[in-house]
Design an enzyme around this catalytic site. Structure first.
Site, short mmCIF file in Angstrom:
data_model
loop_
_atom_site.label_atom_id
_atom_site.label_comp_id
_atom_site.label_asym_id
_atom_site.label_seq_id
_atom_site.Cartn_x
_atom_site.Cartn_y
_atom_site.Cartn_z
N HIS A 62 -19.52 9.40 -8.49
CA HIS A 62 -18.63 8.33 -8.96
C HIS A 62 -19.36 7.00 -8.74
O HIS A 62 -20.15 6.88 -7.80
CB HIS A 62 -17.36 8.38 -8.11
CG HIS A 62 -16.24 7.49 -8.56
ND1 HIS A 62 -16.23 6.14 -8.31
CD2 HIS A 62 -15.09 7.77 -9.21
CE1 HIS A 62 -15.11 5.62 -8.80
NE2 HIS A 62 -14.41 6.58 -9.36
N ASP A 86 -18.33 12.21 -0.07
CA ASP A 86 -17.23 11.55 -0.78
C ASP A 86 -16.17 12.62 -1.06
O ASP A 86 -16.35 13.45 -1.94
CB ASP A 86 -17.79 10.93 -2.06
CG ASP A 86 -16.68 10.38 -2.98
OD1 ASP A 86 -15.50 10.57 -2.67
OD2 ASP A 86 -17.03 9.78 -4.01
N GLN A 118 -12.05 13.78 -4.25
CA GLN A 118 -11.50 14.85 -5.09
C GLN A 118 -11.40 16.17 -4.33
O GLN A 118 -10.98 17.18 -4.92
CB GLN A 118 -12.38 15.07 -6.33
CG GLN A 118 -12.44 13.89 -7.26
CD GLN A 118 -11.12 13.63 -7.98
OE1 GLN A 118 -10.23 14.47 -8.03
NE2 GLN A 118 -10.99 12.44 -8.54
N LYS A 154 -4.91 9.65 -4.09
CA LYS A 154 -5.23 10.91 -4.78
C LYS A 154 -4.69 12.11 -4.01
O LYS A 154 -4.75 13.24 -4.47
CB LYS A 154 -6.74 11.03 -4.98
CG LYS A 154 -7.26 10.02 -5.98
CD LYS A 154 -8.73 10.15 -6.27
CE LYS A 154 -9.15 9.05 -7.25
NZ LYS A 154 -10.60 9.03 -7.51
N CYS A 195 -15.71 6.79 -14.49
CA CYS A 195 -16.49 6.07 -13.48
C CYS A 195 -17.71 6.89 -13.05
O CYS A 195 -18.11 6.84 -11.89
CB CYS A 195 -15.65 5.72 -12.25
SG CYS A 195 -14.26 4.66 -12.61
C1 LIG Z 1 -11.50 8.23 -7.39
C2 LIG Z 1 -12.82 8.50 -6.78
C3 LIG Z 1 -13.49 7.51 -6.05
C4 LIG Z 1 -12.96 6.13 -5.88
O1 LIG Z 1 -11.70 6.12 -5.32
P1 LIG Z 1 -10.91 4.73 -5.19
O2 LIG Z 1 -9.57 5.14 -4.70
O3 LIG Z 1 -10.88 4.14 -6.56
O4 LIG Z 1 -11.69 3.90 -4.24
C5 LIG Z 1 -14.70 7.84 -5.49
N1 LIG Z 1 -15.23 9.06 -5.62
C6 LIG Z 1 -14.62 10.04 -6.33
C7 LIG Z 1 -15.24 11.38 -6.41
C8 LIG Z 1 -13.39 9.77 -6.93
O5 LIG Z 1 -12.79 10.73 -7.64
#
Ligand SMILES: *Cc1c(COP(=O)(O)O)cnc(C)c1O
Length: 415
Positions: A132, A209, A212, A235, A373
């Site tokens: 992302h 990260d 997800q 999320k 993104c």
């Molecule tokens: C949504 C997402 C982000 C960013 O999350 P924010 O809540 O916009 O800061 C980063 N990495 C992944 C894999 C995402 O799906």
């Protein structure tokens, strides 16, 4: 899979679950809402909404500051949420849980604080081709500032990391590996433990990260052994404005603060400021207290359902959706790794993703279209964008049937 190993079929009570999410029962453009944009943000159960309302109705006050009763109650609620998160991700200590605004802020905190102190000219930072933007841009900014190099692990045609190439990139120059646990654009679930082990073998810390990952599967910090882990509350069925950075205490202790101000100090004079202990050192200013409380309630909700059930149900949805979409002429699924979370990215021969999204919306179906993104992923597959349906545990087969019917309509329009 054997029965004792893992739940083979979910026994989630979907009707009950869906009634817990008030937003799902509305109509959009005259059709029952079909919400398949969970990768962008998830919906909130009534218990999360109630927790936030209840906090402002009965408890609101600033934390860690007052001796008065409300302030103590607010502090207990806020710190109680921290402990819930610690247990949820099996961190060994709740001081390793730092509240942030979102995933983006967590990564920027590490880049700013850990990166500026420990990464210099000629050092390498490793990311992957399926990141992302929020796990690319902070590292590019750091590299620009201090002369480090950003190395990118390639992905194969299924959307899996090319592990041999990753192995080759790991050298004594590697100062950080920062990789997504689950790809938001492709759904790929990485072999995170192996990624961490390989980096540790050459002495590099790893940031995962988890934006997800946490909505779809259990994550265990002590088992993964990663050094940093980030995710967003919104999320994970919690509110916007609250996120989490997990860091091993040994790293966080040695890192300088990110934002200076109130809350993050022990004492301030114009000659010298003594920083506060973990986790407060990284929580300058009044935090999103209600957001933390809401996230705590969201964690209670998913924990109550149980990830065995959630994962089994979403695997079933993914299997069902993959099967149906694969059979439609002119539809190509992008991201076909062996291990995937409930994300179905696809393109169509005749329709641009934006048109797919618009026609689906006319039928009350919410999906995401665009580059998600993750423009480098799109470049890798030589496409400008995809249409993406992303599932949560409250989705059912009827939602996928509606998606398929919607795609049929797109084909009709463009034929
Ligand atoms: C949504 C997402 C982000 C960013 O999350 P924010 O809540 O916009 O800061 C980063 N990495 C992944 C894999 C995402 O799906």
């Amino acid at each position: 899979m054997t029965a004792g190993n893992r739940a083979t079929a979910s026994t989630l009570n979907l009707e009950k679950i869906r009634s817990d999410f008030p937003i799902l029962s509305q109509t959009v453009n005259g059709q029952s809402l079909v919400y398949l944009d969970n990768g962008a943000t998830s919906q909130k159960p009534q218990s999360v909404i109630d927790a936030i309302v209840d906090y402002y109705t009965t408890t609101n006050s600033n934390v860690h500051r007052g001796v008065h009763t409300l302030s103590q109650r607010a502090t207990d609620s806020y710190e109680g949420a921290r402990t819930k998160i610690q247990r949820f991700i099996n961190a060994s200590d709740d001081k390793e849980i730092i509240f942030t605004r979102n995933t983006t802020e967590g990564i920027n905190l590490v880049a700013y604080s850990y990166g500026r102190k420990n990464i210099g000219p000629g050092d390498d930072i490793i990311v992957s081709n399926m990141e992302h933007h929020s796990n690319i841009v902070p590292w590019q900014m750091l590299c620009e500032e201090n002369g480090a190099n950003l190395l990118v692990v390639p992905i194969d045609d299924t959307g899996s990391l090319v592990m041999d190439e990753y192995q080759k990139m790991l050298t004594p120059r590697t100062k950080l590996v920062s990789i997504t646990h689950v790809s938001n654009a492709l759904g790929t679930i990485q072999n995170a433990k192996q990624i961490v082990r390989m980096a540790h073998d050459i002495g590099s810390p790893v940031l995962l990260d988890g934006a997800q990952a946490v909505p779809h599967m259990p994550v265990d910090m002590q088992d993964l052994d990663c050094d940093f882990y980030v995710f967003s509350g919104h999320k994970l069925f919690g509110p916007t404005g609250i996120g989490v950075l997990y860091g091993k205490a040994e790293y966080l202790e040695a890192m300088p603060p990110f934002l200076g101000g109130g809350e993050m100090i022990k004492s301030v004079t114009f000659e010298k400021t003594i920083y506060n202990d973990l986790p407060y050192k990284f929580e300058g200013g009044t935090p999103d207290i209600a957001g933390a409380v809401g996230l705590g309630a969201a964690i209670d909700y998913v924990t109550n359902l149980g990830f065995d059930q959630i994962t089994a149900h979403e695997e079933e949805l993914l299997r069902y959706g993959t099967e149906l979409l694969s059979c439609i002429d002119g539809v190509t699924i992008v991201g076909t790794a062996a291990h995937k979370a409930g994300i179905l990215s696809f393109v169509m021969d005749k329709a641009h993703p934006h048109d797919i999204g618009t026609i689906l919306d006319e039928q009350g179906i919410a999906i995401r279209t665009g580059h998600h993104c993750a423009q480098p992923v799109m470049h890798r597959f030589q496409i400008p964008a995809t249409a993406r349906a992303s599932f949560a545990f409250y989705n059912n087969k009827e939602d996928i049937d509606a998606l398929v019917k919607g795609i049929d309509r797109v084909i009709e329009v463009f034929s």
